[in-house]
Design an enzyme around this catalytic site. Structure first.
Site, mmCIF file in Angstrom:
data_model
loop_
_atom_site.group_PDB
_atom_site.id
_atom_site.type_symbol
_atom_site.label_atom_id
_atom_site.label_comp_id
_atom_site.label_asym_id
_atom_site.label_seq_id
_atom_site.Cartn_x
_atom_site.Cartn_y
_atom_site.Cartn_z
ATOM 1 C CE1 TYR A 152 -34.153 71.430 33.669
ATOM 2 C CE2 TYR A 152 -32.178 72.712 34.640
ATOM 3 C CZ TYR A 152 -32.814 72.261 33.763
ATOM 4 O OH TYR A 152 -32.431 72.644 32.346
ATOM 5 C CE LYS A 156 -31.935 69.293 31.819
ATOM 6 N NZ LYS A 156 -32.349 68.400 30.723
#
Length: 261
Positions: A152, A156
């Protein structure tokens, strides 16, 4: 000139739904993209009624290549769309060892591949017109490997780098690119990733997050970090990074790697 249409991904709830509300209040027509038709239809009907704008619904799971292709076509072909909000995203429960290659691949497809492809679909048209905007929703997790959210956070970090590099390329051609880096925000992403949002500290309400992000948008900030109290910390980080750049062009390894003592 007519007010540009805004296409928002992940628009059925959370950050995307609030972006839709705020842009509708500003008089923008909308294209709302998400997987949940019932929610999209309800949101679109409310915005048509309350704000008097047009709101089209486009049902798509952006981790599915065929659905992604359909959204790309809308961005390429609809000249009224001049603002893209790349908001759709997800997280995974557990650590890297628990997540498995299929789920990891799907997350990368949604969080990184989809925003890049959608931006690629609209950017040539915006650059040719010399106007428009691309807003990519990242996360402060992309700045913090210490959080141990490897995939994740990696996606990002990609969103942030991608956005800043796009701004360097497209900004001089009249296209504004903004990276928005929220911290913990009260959205459904927590429930879907198996975490209790009420167990966390410092959770921002989604309305406050989007209103702050839009203030950064109006100021044309390349990176907006709504929860960061001291802007000087971000400036110092950027200055330190830029100070390294001239030192990367070396024909020899640094002395510390040539001396084993």
């Amino acid at each position: 000139m007519p007010t540009p249409t805004v296409l928002i991904t992940g628009a059925s709830s959370g950050i995307g739904a609030v972006y839709a509300d705020r842009f509708a209040r500003r008089g923008h027509n909308l294209v709302l993209v998400a997987r949940d038709r019932a929610r999209l239809d309800a949101l679109a009907e409310r915005l048509r009624r309350d704000a008097g704008v047009q709101a089209d619904v486009l049902v798509a799971d952006l981790s599915d290549p065929a659905a992604l292709t359909a959204v790309e076509a809308r961005l390429r072909d609809d000249a009224a769309i001049e603002v893209l909000i790349n908001n759709a995203g997800a997280a995974l429960a557990g650590g890297f060892l628990d997540q498995g290659p299929d789920r990891i691949g799907q997350l990368i497809a949604l969080n990184a591949v989809a925003p890049a492809r959608l931006a690629a679909a609209i950017a040539p048209r915006l650059a040719a017109a010399g106007r428009g905007a691309i807003v990519n929703i990242g996360s402060v997790v992309g700045l913090a490997p210490e959080f141990a959210m490897a995939v994740y956070g990696g996606t990002k970090a990609f969103v942030q780098h991608f956005s800043q590099a796009l701004q360097v390329e497209l900004g001089p051609r009249g296209v504004y690119v903004q990276a928005v880096l929220p911290a913990a925000t009260r959205t459904e992403i927590w429930q879907r990733s198996g975490k209790d949002v009420d167990s966390l500290q410092g959770v921002m309400e989604v309305d406050e997050l989007v209103d702050a992000a839009l203030l950064g948008y109006d100021r044309r900030e390349p990176v907006t970090i709504p929860p960061l109290p001291d802007e000087a910390q971000w400036t110092a980080l950027e200055n330190a990074r830029r100070a390294m750049l001239p030192n990367f062009a070396q024909s020899r390894a640094a002395a510390r790697y040539r001396n084993r003592d």
